[in-house]
Design a protein around this motif. Structure first.
Motif, PDB file in Angstrom:
ATOM      1  N   THR A 154     -68.582  30.356  -7.114  1.00 58.52           N
ATOM      2  CA  THR A 154     -68.708  30.949  -5.788  1.00 58.52           C
ATOM      3  C   THR A 154     -68.415  29.858  -4.770  1.00 58.52           C
ATOM      4  N   HIS A 156     -67.878  28.415  -0.776  1.00 63.55           N
ATOM      5  CA  HIS A 156     -68.287  28.558   0.620  1.00 63.55           C
ATOM      6  C   HIS A 156     -67.556  27.498   1.429  1.00 63.55           C
ATOM      7  N   SER A 158     -66.894  25.262   4.525  1.00 71.06           N
ATOM      8  CA  SER A 158     -67.685  24.707   5.624  1.00 71.06           C
ATOM      9  C   SER A 158     -66.910  24.830   6.931  1.00 71.06           C
TER      10      SER A 158
END
Length: 167
Positions: A154, A156, A158
């Motif tokens: 997963t 993400h 920034s």
């Protein structure tokens, strides 16, 4: 006894002689975290010691492995890393050999700047720095996607880091 020293003695964090973390040692550590390049004379002045006494304390903390080292924090853009992505990785199996193989593999990947073994729904949190999304896609497919230990990924992206006390 200081909490760190209690932890260190229980879990063997450092093998050298135990040193007392008094107020002055805490102040030395705080100043070195702020500026690892501070001169010994400036450090001594800030913590209220003579230069020789300050140097002795710093060397003792280095020998005891309380001070792990000194490094430069380089702007990621200089390395061509414009994007930071936090990647949560779940392993397929919860075997020690799989965790060790995964850790060895990501340690070799220059895109991986940090690897943390964490609790929760996944086993690892990576901080990955790449030039662009195409570079991340290649890392995702060619590195993480090729590791047989990886069960889930997963990502993400920034958007910024308003607080970063590593630098």
């Amino acid at each position: 006894m200081d909490k760190y020293l209690a932890y260190a003695s229980q879990y063997g964090v450092f093998d050298q002689q135990m040193i007392e973390l008094d107020r002055i040692n805490h102040n030395i550590l705080r100043e070195l975290e702020r500026n690892g390049r501070i001169s010994n004379s400036d450090l001594a002045r800030k913590v209220g010691l003579s230069a020789s006494a300050c140097l002795r304390r710093v060397q003792e903390m280095e020998r005891s492995d309380l001070i792990k080292g000194y490094r430069a924090i380089v702007d990621p853009a200089v390395r061509g890393a414009a994007i930071t992505i936090f990647v949560m990785v779940g392993l397929s199996e919860h075997l020690k050999k799989d965790a060790q193989a995964f850790e060895r593999a990501v340690a070799k990947a220059p895109e991986v700047r940090e690897c943390h073994n964490i609790t929760g729904s996944v086993e690892y949190l990576l901080r990955v720095e790449v030039a662009d999304l195409a570079a991340y896609k290649a890392f995702h497919a060619d590195i993480l996607g090729q590791l047989p230990q990886v069960g889930s990924i997963t990502s993400h992206i920034s958007l910024g880091s308003p607080v970063d006390k590593r630098a």
